[in-house]
Design an enzyme around this catalytic site. Structure first.
Site, PDB file in Angstrom:
ATOM      1  N   HIS A 138      -7.969  -6.197   7.386  1.00  0.00           N
ATOM      2  CA  HIS A 138      -7.767  -5.178   8.408  1.00  0.00           C
ATOM      3  C   HIS A 138      -7.999  -5.789   9.787  1.00  0.00           C
ATOM      4  O   HIS A 138      -9.111  -6.116  10.167  1.00  0.00           O
ATOM      5  CB  HIS A 138      -8.667  -3.953   8.236  1.00  0.00           C
ATOM      6  CG  HIS A 138      -8.070  -2.727   8.898  1.00  0.00           C
ATOM      7  ND1 HIS A 138      -7.225  -1.860   8.244  1.00  0.00           N
ATOM      8  CD2 HIS A 138      -8.172  -2.269  10.156  1.00  0.00           C
ATOM      9  CE1 HIS A 138      -6.854  -0.897   9.065  1.00  0.00           C
ATOM     10  NE2 HIS A 138      -7.403  -1.126  10.241  1.00  0.00           N
ATOM     11  N   GLU A 150      -2.563  -1.752  -3.153  1.00  0.00           N
ATOM     12  CA  GLU A 150      -3.673  -1.002  -2.570  1.00  0.00           C
ATOM     13  C   GLU A 150      -3.360   0.489  -2.596  1.00  0.00           C
ATOM     14  O   GLU A 150      -2.196   0.882  -2.506  1.00  0.00           O
ATOM     15  CB  GLU A 150      -3.892  -1.399  -1.111  1.00  0.00           C
ATOM     16  CG  GLU A 150      -4.275  -2.833  -0.881  1.00  0.00           C
ATOM     17  CD  GLU A 150      -4.492  -3.116   0.606  1.00  0.00           C
ATOM     18  OE1 GLU A 150      -4.088  -2.285   1.449  1.00  0.00           O
ATOM     19  OE2 GLU A 150      -5.074  -4.163   0.918  1.00  0.00           O
ATOM     20  N   HIS A 160       0.859  -1.186   0.000  1.00  0.00           N
ATOM     21  CA  HIS A 160       0.000   0.000   0.000  1.00  0.00           C
ATOM     22  C   HIS A 160       0.890   1.229   0.000  1.00  0.00           C
ATOM     23  O   HIS A 160       1.175   1.805   1.050  1.00  0.00           O
ATOM     24  CB  HIS A 160      -0.910  -0.023   1.231  1.00  0.00           C
ATOM     25  CG  HIS A 160      -1.961   1.044   1.224  1.00  0.00           C
ATOM     26  ND1 HIS A 160      -3.183   0.882   1.840  1.00  0.00           N
ATOM     27  CD2 HIS A 160      -1.976   2.298   0.700  1.00  0.00           C
ATOM     28  CE1 HIS A 160      -3.905   1.985   1.688  1.00  0.00           C
ATOM     29  NE2 HIS A 160      -3.184   2.861   1.008  1.00  0.00           N
TER      30      HIS A 160
END
Length: 237
Positions: free
Chosen positions: A190, A70, A43
């Site tokens: 997450h 991401e 990310h």
């Protein structure tokens, strides 16, 4: 079997804290794959405080499983993804100064923007997933963006797991049911960890992939990276 994609951002965070190249992000990605990891997730953020854009480019030649990138689809991020052409891009509505992801897309409000952005990636053969909260209406609107998958944002599940895991999983079961009805693939991520992952995996039908970084890297401090990858894989099998 649900695939395990390991987010290696925290490896880059540790490296950046001292400069140099220890730990080596590229070697870590190679090792995770050798240990059985079925994907690598990164990310890159605009401030490059962990994974840098140069890391993303270098990882293209290292990742031989599934490469998932991401990020918030700002122009620079879009250009990076198009240059790399990873297997999957996951769109996350993070502001530039976010510490970590904290919500999913409002797929009703941003449907036009998402549809336009998703089409850019799909024209290049890149599978698209969008980060969403476990709300059936958000899943329904996600279908109209043209996304291939949704990634269920699992922080609320993780927070409620030790309090009432049955109640905590209910919104995700409903969201997954809607996604399955609409033919949308399901990812999740997450705050999933060794304690709560198996229960989540057992109750979400057709869960294709989980992306886990922070907890997995923290566990590796105690058990070692190779052991920990195997521990997470066992929970998904």
């Amino acid at each position: 079997m649900t695939k395990l994609s390991v987010n290696i951002n925290k490896v880059a965070t540790l490296r950046n804290s001292r400069g140099g190249n220890i730990p080596d992000v590229l070697k870590t990605a190679k090792d995770i794959q050798e240990y059985g990891g079925q994907g690598i997730t990164i990310h890159p953020r605009p401030d490059q405080r962990h994974i840098r854009y140069e890391d993303a480019l270098a990882l293209k030649s290292v990742v031989n499983t599934e490469f998932n990138i991401e990020g918030n689809p700002i122009p620079r991020f879009i250009d990076l993804v198009l240059e790399i052409c990873p297997d999957q891009v996951t769109l996350v509505p993070d502001p530039p100064d976010a510490i970590t992801s904290d919500s999913g897309w409002n797929t009703v409000k941003y449907q036009g923007f998402l549809k336009q952005t998703i089409e850019i990636f799909k024209q290049e053969g890149i599978r698209v997933s969008i980060f969403v909260d476990p709300i059936p209406d958000m899943i329904s609107a996600a279908r109209d963006t043209g996304t291939d998958r949704v990634e269920l944002y699992t922080e609320n599940y993780a927070n409620n797991y030790s309090i009432d895991k049955q109640k905590g999983i209910e919104p995700y079961i409903k969201a997954a049911k809607r996604a399955n009805q609409l033919g949308i693939g399901i990812n999740a991520g997450h705050d999933l960890n060794l304690e709560n992952l198996a229960y989540f995996n057992q109750h979400i039908d057709n869960l294709l992939e989980v992306s886990i970084g922070h907890a997995l890297i923290c566990d590796s401090l105690y058990y070692g990276l190779e052991n920990v990858v195997g521990m997470y894989l066992n929970l998904l099998n």
